[in-house]
Write a protein that holds these residues in place. Structure first.
Motif, mmCIF file in Angstrom:
data_model
loop_
_atom_site.group_PDB
_atom_site.id
_atom_site.type_symbol
_atom_site.label_atom_id
_atom_site.label_comp_id
_atom_site.label_asym_id
_atom_site.label_seq_id
_atom_site.Cartn_x
_atom_site.Cartn_y
_atom_site.Cartn_z
ATOM 1 N N ALA A 7 -10.838 -21.704 7.625
ATOM 2 C CA ALA A 7 -11.303 -20.812 6.553
ATOM 3 C C ALA A 7 -10.824 -19.365 6.723
ATOM 4 N N PRO A 8 -10.882 -18.774 7.921
ATOM 5 C CA PRO A 8 -10.419 -17.389 8.065
ATOM 6 C C PRO A 8 -8.904 -17.289 7.868
ATOM 7 N N ASP A 9 -8.483 -16.149 7.322
ATOM 8 C CA ASP A 9 -7.045 -15.903 7.161
ATOM 9 C C ASP A 9 -6.357 -15.709 8.504
ATOM 10 N N ASN A 42 -11.511 -10.956 6.769
ATOM 11 C CA ASN A 42 -11.540 -12.417 6.797
ATOM 12 C C ASN A 42 -10.872 -12.956 8.053
ATOM 13 N N SER A 43 -11.259 -12.378 9.209
ATOM 14 C CA SER A 43 -10.700 -12.778 10.493
ATOM 15 C C SER A 43 -11.805 -13.256 11.408
ATOM 16 N N LEU A 44 -11.457 -14.218 12.244
ATOM 17 C CA LEU A 44 -12.347 -14.717 13.282
ATOM 18 C C LEU A 44 -11.834 -14.202 14.608
ATOM 19 N N GLY A 57 -17.592 -16.292 19.094
ATOM 20 C CA GLY A 57 -16.754 -15.944 17.968
ATOM 21 C C GLY A 57 -17.497 -15.000 17.040
ATOM 22 N N LEU A 58 -16.783 -14.075 16.446
ATOM 23 C CA LEU A 58 -17.356 -13.118 15.504
ATOM 24 C C LEU A 58 -16.599 -13.235 14.196
ATOM 25 N N TYR A 59 -17.360 -13.448 13.103
ATOM 26 C CA TYR A 59 -16.737 -13.654 11.795
ATOM 27 C C TYR A 59 -17.560 -12.967 10.716
ATOM 28 N N TRP A 60 -16.878 -12.228 9.839
ATOM 29 C CA TRP A 60 -17.509 -11.594 8.679
ATOM 30 C C TRP A 60 -17.315 -12.539 7.501
ATOM 31 N N ASP A 61 -18.389 -13.032 6.911
ATOM 32 C CA ASP A 61 -18.279 -14.005 5.825
ATOM 33 C C ASP A 61 -18.352 -13.384 4.442
ATOM 34 N N GLY A 62 -18.316 -12.067 4.362
ATOM 35 C CA GLY A 62 -18.383 -11.379 3.084
ATOM 36 C C GLY A 62 -19.759 -10.805 2.800
ATOM 37 N N GLU A 63 -20.771 -11.338 3.461
ATOM 38 C CA GLU A 63 -22.136 -10.851 3.279
ATOM 39 C C GLU A 63 -22.757 -10.350 4.575
ATOM 40 N N ILE A 66 -21.321 -13.492 11.290
ATOM 41 C CA ILE A 66 -21.759 -14.740 11.903
ATOM 42 C C ILE A 66 -21.317 -14.665 13.361
ATOM 43 N N LEU A 67 -22.241 -14.895 14.272
ATOM 44 C CA LEU A 67 -21.939 -14.918 15.701
ATOM 45 C C LEU A 67 -21.985 -16.370 16.151
ATOM 46 N N LEU A 68 -20.849 -16.864 16.591
ATOM 47 C CA LEU A 68 -20.727 -18.246 17.034
ATOM 48 C C LEU A 68 -20.758 -18.293 18.553
ATOM 49 N N TYR A 69 -21.352 -19.321 19.088
ATOM 50 C CA TYR A 69 -21.391 -19.508 20.535
ATOM 51 C C TYR A 69 -21.137 -20.976 20.801
#
Length: 118
Positions: A7-9, A42-44, A57-63, A66-69
């Motif tokens: 999903a991320p660019d 739009n980067s992870l 992982g750190l991701y901006w979803d537009g709103e 999201i912090l992934l572990y």
């Protein structure tokens, strides 16, 4: 929650060791200040600490962020520990990372040839 890695660019791997006690704000500061990358693009961003069986992982979803572990119960990641840079990964490299292959192998340096050169 299922993660769609495509999903991320852009997917950036932050080489070296990161203090995984950091949360969203701390990891976002590392990306912005140390690497000059746009965290809203739009980067992870993937980070690994001292132990090679987990990463964040750190991701901006537009709103919001999201912090992934992720922690591996069996096996570990071969995280690039050389250099302090953020490497842009290809889709193939992401798959390699997630199955335990170092996506960015260290460069090997050949020893200099000795002798007399004219």
């Amino acid at each position: 929650m299922l993660v769609n890695w495509t999903a991320p660019d852009h997917v950036y791997l932050v080489c070296g060791k990161t203090d995984l006690r950091k949360g969203i704000d701390g990891l976002a500061m590392i990306v912005a200040e140390n690497y000059g990358l746009d965290i809203y693009d739009n980067s992870l961003f993937l980070f690994c600490g001292t132990r090679s069986d987990r990463f964040k992982g750190l991701y901006w979803d537009g709103e919001g962020f999201i912090l992934l572990y992720k922690r591996y119960e069996n096996g570990h990641l071969l995280w690039p520990r050389h250099g302090q840079e953020a490497k842009l990964l290809t889709r193939r490299q992401i798959k390699e990372l997630l199955v335990g292959i170092n996506p960015i192998p260290p460069r090997s340096v050949s020893p200099a040839k000795t002798g007399i050169f004219y």
